[in-house]
Write a protein that holds these residues in place. Structure first.
Motif, PDB file in Angstrom:
ATOM      1  N   GLY A 328       0.767  -1.235   0.000  1.00 55.16           N
ATOM      2  CA  GLY A 328       0.000   0.000   0.000  1.00 55.16           C
ATOM      3  C   GLY A 328       0.796   1.282   0.000  1.00 55.16           C
ATOM      4  N   THR A 329       2.124   1.205  -0.058  1.00 59.96           N
ATOM      5  CA  THR A 329       2.958   2.409  -0.081  1.00 59.96           C
ATOM      6  C   THR A 329       3.071   2.960  -1.499  1.00 59.96           C
ATOM      7  OG1 THR A 329       4.276   1.655   1.805  1.00 59.96           O
ATOM      8  CG2 THR A 329       5.279   3.294   0.381  1.00 59.96           C
ATOM      9  N   ALA A 330       2.947   4.279  -1.635  1.00 62.20           N
ATOM     10  CA  ALA A 330       3.219   4.930  -2.918  1.00 62.20           C
ATOM     11  C   ALA A 330       4.731   5.016  -3.088  1.00 62.20           C
ATOM     12  CB  ALA A 330       2.594   6.317  -2.964  1.00 62.20           C
ATOM     13  N   CYS A 331       5.268   4.338  -4.095  1.00 67.51           N
ATOM     14  CA  CYS A 331       6.719   4.207  -4.252  1.00 67.51           C
ATOM     15  C   CYS A 331       7.197   4.794  -5.572  1.00 67.51           C
ATOM     16  CB  CYS A 331       7.133   2.731  -4.235  1.00 67.51           C
ATOM     17  SG  CYS A 331       6.957   1.892  -2.675  1.00 67.51           S
ATOM     18  N   VAL A 332       8.393   5.367  -5.533  1.00 70.93           N
ATOM     19  CA  VAL A 332       9.181   5.609  -6.728  1.00 70.93           C
ATOM     20  C   VAL A 332      10.595   5.125  -6.428  1.00 70.93           C
ATOM     21  CG1 VAL A 332       7.839   7.588  -7.534  1.00 70.93           C
ATOM     22  CG2 VAL A 332       9.842   7.955  -6.070  1.00 70.93           C
ATOM     23  N   ILE A 333      11.367   4.971  -7.489  1.00 73.25           N
ATOM     24  CA  ILE A 333      12.772   4.581  -7.359  1.00 73.25           C
ATOM     25  C   ILE A 333      13.628   5.695  -7.941  1.00 73.25           C
ATOM     26  CG2 ILE A 333      14.543   2.980  -8.201  1.00 73.25           C
ATOM     27  CD1 ILE A 333      12.383   0.806  -8.144  1.00 73.25           C
ATOM     28  N   CYS A 334      14.648   6.097  -7.182  1.00 72.45           N
ATOM     29  CA  CYS A 334      15.564   7.129  -7.661  1.00 72.45           C
ATOM     30  C   CYS A 334      16.914   6.882  -7.003  1.00 72.45           C
ATOM     31  CB  CYS A 334      15.041   8.516  -7.311  1.00 72.45           C
ATOM     32  SG  CYS A 334      16.015   9.872  -7.984  1.00 72.45           S
ATOM     33  N   GLY A 335      17.919   6.552  -7.807  1.00 77.83           N
ATOM     34  CA  GLY A 335      19.211   6.228  -7.226  1.00 77.83           C
ATOM     35  C   GLY A 335      20.348   6.358  -8.210  1.00 77.83           C
ATOM     36  N   ALA A 336      21.549   6.183  -7.686  1.00 77.57           N
ATOM     37  CA  ALA A 336      22.761   6.489  -8.446  1.00 77.57           C
ATOM     38  C   ALA A 336      23.206   5.386  -9.389  1.00 77.57           C
ATOM     39  CB  ALA A 336      23.898   6.805  -7.465  1.00 77.57           C
ATOM     40  N   ALA A 337      22.824   4.141  -9.124  1.00 74.58           N
ATOM     41  CA  ALA A 337      23.313   3.036  -9.944  1.00 74.58           C
ATOM     42  C   ALA A 337      22.857   3.195 -11.390  1.00 74.58           C
ATOM     43  CB  ALA A 337      22.841   1.700  -9.387  1.00 74.58           C
ATOM     44  N   GLU A 338      23.759   2.907 -12.297  1.00 74.29           N
ATOM     45  CA  GLU A 338      23.475   2.998 -13.725  1.00 74.29           C
ATOM     46  C   GLU A 338      23.077   1.632 -14.259  1.00 74.29           C
ATOM     47  OE1 GLU A 338      27.192   4.554 -15.132  1.00 74.29           O
ATOM     48  OE2 GLU A 338      27.183   6.061 -13.542  1.00 74.29           O
ATOM     49  N   SER A 339      22.285   1.622 -15.283  1.00 75.60           N
ATOM     50  CA  SER A 339      21.830   0.373 -15.879  1.00 75.60           C
ATOM     51  C   SER A 339      23.018  -0.503 -16.264  1.00 75.60           C
ATOM     52  CB  SER A 339      20.975   0.670 -17.114  1.00 75.60           C
ATOM     53  OG  SER A 339      20.486  -0.514 -17.688  1.00 75.60           O
ATOM     54  N   GLY A 340      23.019  -1.748 -15.812  1.00 78.34           N
ATOM     55  CA  GLY A 340      24.082  -2.692 -16.136  1.00 78.34           C
ATOM     56  C   GLY A 340      25.294  -2.623 -15.236  1.00 78.34           C
ATOM     57  N   GLU A 341      25.289  -1.759 -14.209  1.00 80.73           N
ATOM     58  CA  GLU A 341      26.460  -1.578 -13.361  1.00 80.73           C
ATOM     59  C   GLU A 341      26.483  -2.566 -12.195  1.00 80.73           C
ATOM     60  OE1 GLU A 341      30.053  -0.095 -12.656  1.00 80.73           O
ATOM     61  OE2 GLU A 341      28.789   0.815 -14.192  1.00 80.73           O
ATOM     62  N   ALA A 342      25.319  -2.871 -11.625  1.00 78.89           N
ATOM     63  CA  ALA A 342      25.251  -3.717 -10.431  1.00 78.89           C
ATOM     64  C   ALA A 342      25.657  -5.159 -10.745  1.00 78.89           C
ATOM     65  CB  ALA A 342      23.837  -3.688  -9.858  1.00 78.89           C
ATOM     66  N   HIS A 343      26.181  -5.832  -9.730  1.00 76.33           N
ATOM     67  CA  HIS A 343      26.496  -7.263  -9.775  1.00 76.33           C
ATOM     68  C   HIS A 343      27.633  -7.593 -10.739  1.00 76.33           C
ATOM     69  CE1 HIS A 343      22.152  -8.470  -8.290  1.00 76.33           C
ATOM     70  NE2 HIS A 343      22.679  -7.450  -7.626  1.00 76.33           N
ATOM     71  N   THR A 344      28.425  -6.616 -11.116  1.00 75.86           N
ATOM     72  CA  THR A 344      29.547  -6.867 -12.019  1.00 75.86           C
ATOM     73  C   THR A 344      30.861  -6.832 -11.243  1.00 75.86           C
ATOM     74  OG1 THR A 344      29.885  -4.526 -12.565  1.00 75.86           O
ATOM     75  CG2 THR A 344      28.277  -5.754 -13.886  1.00 75.86           C
ATOM     76  N   ASP A 345      31.911  -7.391 -11.831  1.00 77.58           N
ATOM     77  CA  ASP A 345      33.228  -7.378 -11.200  1.00 77.58           C
ATOM     78  C   ASP A 345      33.877  -6.001 -11.249  1.00 77.58           C
ATOM     79  OD1 ASP A 345      32.871 -10.028 -10.711  1.00 77.58           O
ATOM     80  OD2 ASP A 345      34.463 -10.745 -12.034  1.00 77.58           O
ATOM     81  N   THR A 346      33.294  -5.080 -12.011  1.00 77.09           N
ATOM     82  CA  THR A 346      33.818  -3.720 -12.096  1.00 77.09           C
ATOM     83  C   THR A 346      32.796  -2.712 -11.568  1.00 77.09           C
ATOM     84  OG1 THR A 346      33.031  -3.552 -14.388  1.00 77.09           O
ATOM     85  CG2 THR A 346      35.323  -4.258 -14.034  1.00 77.09           C
ATOM     86  N   GLU A 347      31.927  -3.152 -10.675  1.00 73.24           N
ATOM     87  CA  GLU A 347      30.869  -2.300 -10.139  1.00 73.24           C
ATOM     88  C   GLU A 347      31.433  -0.996  -9.592  1.00 73.24           C
ATOM     89  OE1 GLU A 347      27.466  -2.411  -6.593  1.00 73.24           O
ATOM     90  OE2 GLU A 347      28.586  -4.224  -7.117  1.00 73.24           O
ATOM     91  N   SER A 348      30.764   0.112  -9.934  1.00 68.40           N
ATOM     92  CA  SER A 348      31.229   1.420  -9.461  1.00 68.40           C
ATOM     93  C   SER A 348      30.059   2.392  -9.404  1.00 68.40           C
ATOM     94  CB  SER A 348      32.315   1.981 -10.375  1.00 68.40           C
ATOM     95  OG  SER A 348      31.782   2.327 -11.645  1.00 68.40           O
ATOM     96  N   VAL A 349      30.296   3.517  -8.743  1.00 69.73           N
ATOM     97  CA  VAL A 349      29.292   4.566  -8.650  1.00 69.73           C
ATOM     98  C   VAL A 349      29.972   5.910  -8.822  1.00 69.73           C
ATOM     99  CG1 VAL A 349      29.452   4.874  -6.138  1.00 69.73           C
ATOM    100  CG2 VAL A 349      27.289   5.345  -7.304  1.00 69.73           C
ATOM    101  N   SER A 350      29.282   6.836  -9.443  1.00 68.42           N
ATOM    102  CA  SER A 350      29.792   8.183  -9.670  1.00 68.42           C
ATOM    103  C   SER A 350      29.579   9.030  -8.420  1.00 68.42           C
ATOM    104  CB  SER A 350      29.076   8.820 -10.859  1.00 68.42           C
ATOM    105  OG  SER A 350      29.213  10.217 -10.854  1.00 68.42           O
ATOM    106  N   TYR A 351      30.644   9.672  -7.951  1.00 66.20           N
ATOM    107  CA  TYR A 351      30.501  10.584  -6.810  1.00 66.20           C
ATOM    108  C   TYR A 351      29.580  11.753  -7.165  1.00 66.20           C
ATOM    109  CZ  TYR A 351      34.203   8.464  -3.953  1.00 66.20           C
ATOM    110  OH  TYR A 351      34.951   7.622  -3.164  1.00 66.20           O
ATOM    111  N   GLU A 352      29.674  12.243  -8.381  1.00 62.85           N
ATOM    112  CA  GLU A 352      28.811  13.354  -8.789  1.00 62.85           C
ATOM    113  C   GLU A 352      27.344  12.957  -8.703  1.00 62.85           C
ATOM    114  OE1 GLU A 352      27.896  16.157 -12.722  1.00 62.85           O
ATOM    115  OE2 GLU A 352      29.522  14.680 -12.759  1.00 62.85           O
ATOM    116  N   VAL A 353      27.015  11.744  -9.127  1.00 64.16           N
ATOM    117  CA  VAL A 353      25.622  11.306  -9.089  1.00 64.16           C
ATOM    118  C   VAL A 353      25.177  11.032  -7.653  1.00 64.16           C
ATOM    119  CG1 VAL A 353      23.983   9.583  -9.924  1.00 64.16           C
ATOM    120  CG2 VAL A 353      25.781  10.418 -11.434  1.00 64.16           C
ATOM    121  N   LEU A 354      26.086  10.548  -6.796  1.00 60.43           N
ATOM    122  CA  LEU A 354      25.730  10.405  -5.382  1.00 60.43           C
ATOM    123  C   LEU A 354      25.371  11.758  -4.778  1.00 60.43           C
ATOM    124  CD1 LEU A 354      28.242   7.855  -3.790  1.00 60.43           C
ATOM    125  CD2 LEU A 354      25.841   7.518  -4.400  1.00 60.43           C
ATOM    126  N   ASP A 355      26.164  12.789  -5.086  1.00 59.31           N
ATOM    127  CA  ASP A 355      25.842  14.136  -4.618  1.00 59.31           C
ATOM    128  C   ASP A 355      24.456  14.556  -5.107  1.00 59.31           C
ATOM    129  OD1 ASP A 355      28.371  14.249  -3.510  1.00 59.31           O
ATOM    130  OD2 ASP A 355      29.246  15.327  -5.202  1.00 59.31           O
TER     131      ASP A 355
END
Length: 372
Positions: A328-355
């Motif tokens: 019953g919760t109204a949900c949206v998703i908004c986050g820094a991970a880029e499509s295809g980035e998760a679960h990889t051996d080179t997983e990374s995140v942009s500091y600019e996007v975290l900001d």
């Protein structure tokens, strides 16, 4: 913004600290770090439930939750190191404005951004709740436990990945995602020697008849806030028979179905074949945002903090937002991970996007009058 500047005090340091903590087998230590930081750095009421989920709350009114998870999938070989005592730690690397390491994208970076936003926000007319769950990678164990215990926010921003969906460098707002239903068709027959097949009942033939029913099914489709979402149905495994000269008396077929909100493929029809039984082994719910004003408010916040033009988009896979939306919760998703980035051996995140995500979460909390 230089490499040493941050839009939230300590966000990058906190991200590095969380990503460095192994949490693929046991998320306890990561939960300890989150709980300790919240108690030391915020004025919220902090608690840890029996499942290992961590919560912090402040303010009053309808609840807006900033939601993440601190468990991760097992690291690849380049992402872990073992010391002389046999203790594991995660390998971190930083270059080109990105942090590399298991869990950086999925999703300790967004967890850190939500923690800082919770600390800094003065919520406008809502109870602001930070929640980090365990067991998301195992089917939403922590989220389901919390919901069963009464966790029921009116609104939630789930910090799973929504970056680079509508275009490069853009952090979008996901208003719907697919779910996953894993099921099996078990066909039973009667075995006999393969030289006299007419004296038995071939379970593989029955299974193939059931597969033909599945093959002809239309994929489920729906529309959420003007965005089209199309599911899928696929036979992914088949297992039957014991020897080359024996007519099989059992054959099992595995089906992967990607569900959409409000629509399911009629897989039960395959069980109309004689001797065939259909069973569901896993059902991760899809998500659809149930509140247009909330979705628009988060999109407006995202537009205000980036030069690109974010959009309402859909996501192809299940998250904890599905369990919350189902409750019953109204949900949206908004986050820094880029499509295809998760679960990889080179997983990374942009500091600019975290900001950027920090600023989105902070703005939504401080302008809740737009939706609450």
């Amino acid at each position: 913004m230089t490499e040493d500047e941050e839009s939230a005090d300590g966000l990058r340091t906190l991200t590095r600290d969380l990503v460095s903590i192994p949490s693929h087998e046991d998320p306890t230590a990561a939960g300890d770090a989150i709980e300790s930081w919240l108690r030391a750095e915020t004025d919220g009421t902090v608690e840890r439930d029996d499942h290992g989920n961590v919560f912090a709350r402040k303010g009053s009114g309808p609840t807006l939750a900033l939601v993440g998870h601190h468990d991760v999938v097992p690291p690849g070989e380049p992402q872990v190191t073992v010391d002389d005592d046999g203790d594991e730690s995660y390998v971190l690397d930083e270059h080109d404005g990105r942090l590399y390491g298991r869990g950086s994208a999925d999703m300790k970076g967004a967890v850190a951004a939500a923690m800082c936003a919770f600390r800094d926000a003065d919520p406008d007319g809502v109870e602001l709740c930070f929640a980090s769950f365990v067991g998301e990678e195992l089917g939403g164990i922590g989220a389901r436990g919390a919901i069963d215990d009464g966790f029921a926010p009116e609104f939630a921003v789930v910090g799973e990945g929504s970056t680079n969906y509508s275009g490069p460098g853009v952090t979008d707002v996901v208003v719907a995602h697919k779910g996953r239903r894993a099921s099996a068709l078990v066909a039973r027959g009667e075995s006999t020697h393969a030289s006299i097949p007419e004296e038995g009942v071939n379970a593989v033939y029955r299974a193939c008849d059931a597969v033909d029913v599945v093959r002809e099914m239309a994929f489920p489709e729906t529309t959420v806030l003007g965005e089209s979402l199309r599911g899928s149905v696929a036979v992914t495994e088949i297992d039957g028979g014991t020897a080359w000269n024996v007519v099989p008396d059992r054959c099992e077929v595995t089906i992967d179905e990607r569900t959409v909100p409000g629509e399911r493929a009629p897989l039960e029809q395959a069980a109309s074949i004689e001797g065939v039984e259909w069973t569901v082994e896993q059902d991760l719910p899809p998500m659809a945002c149930s509140d247009d004003d909330f979705a628009d408010a988060v999109l407006a916040a995202a537009q205000d903090v980036q030069t690109g033009t974010p959009e309402h988009v859909v996501k192809p896979h299940a998250t904890d937002a599905g369990w919350l939306a189902d409750a019953g919760t109204a949900c949206v998703i908004c986050g820094a991970a880029e499509s295809g980035e998760a679960h990889t051996d080179t997983e990374s995140v942009s500091y600019e996007v975290l900001d950027r995500c920090y600023r989105i979460y902070h703005a939504v909390a401080e302008d809740a009058s737009a939706f609450a």
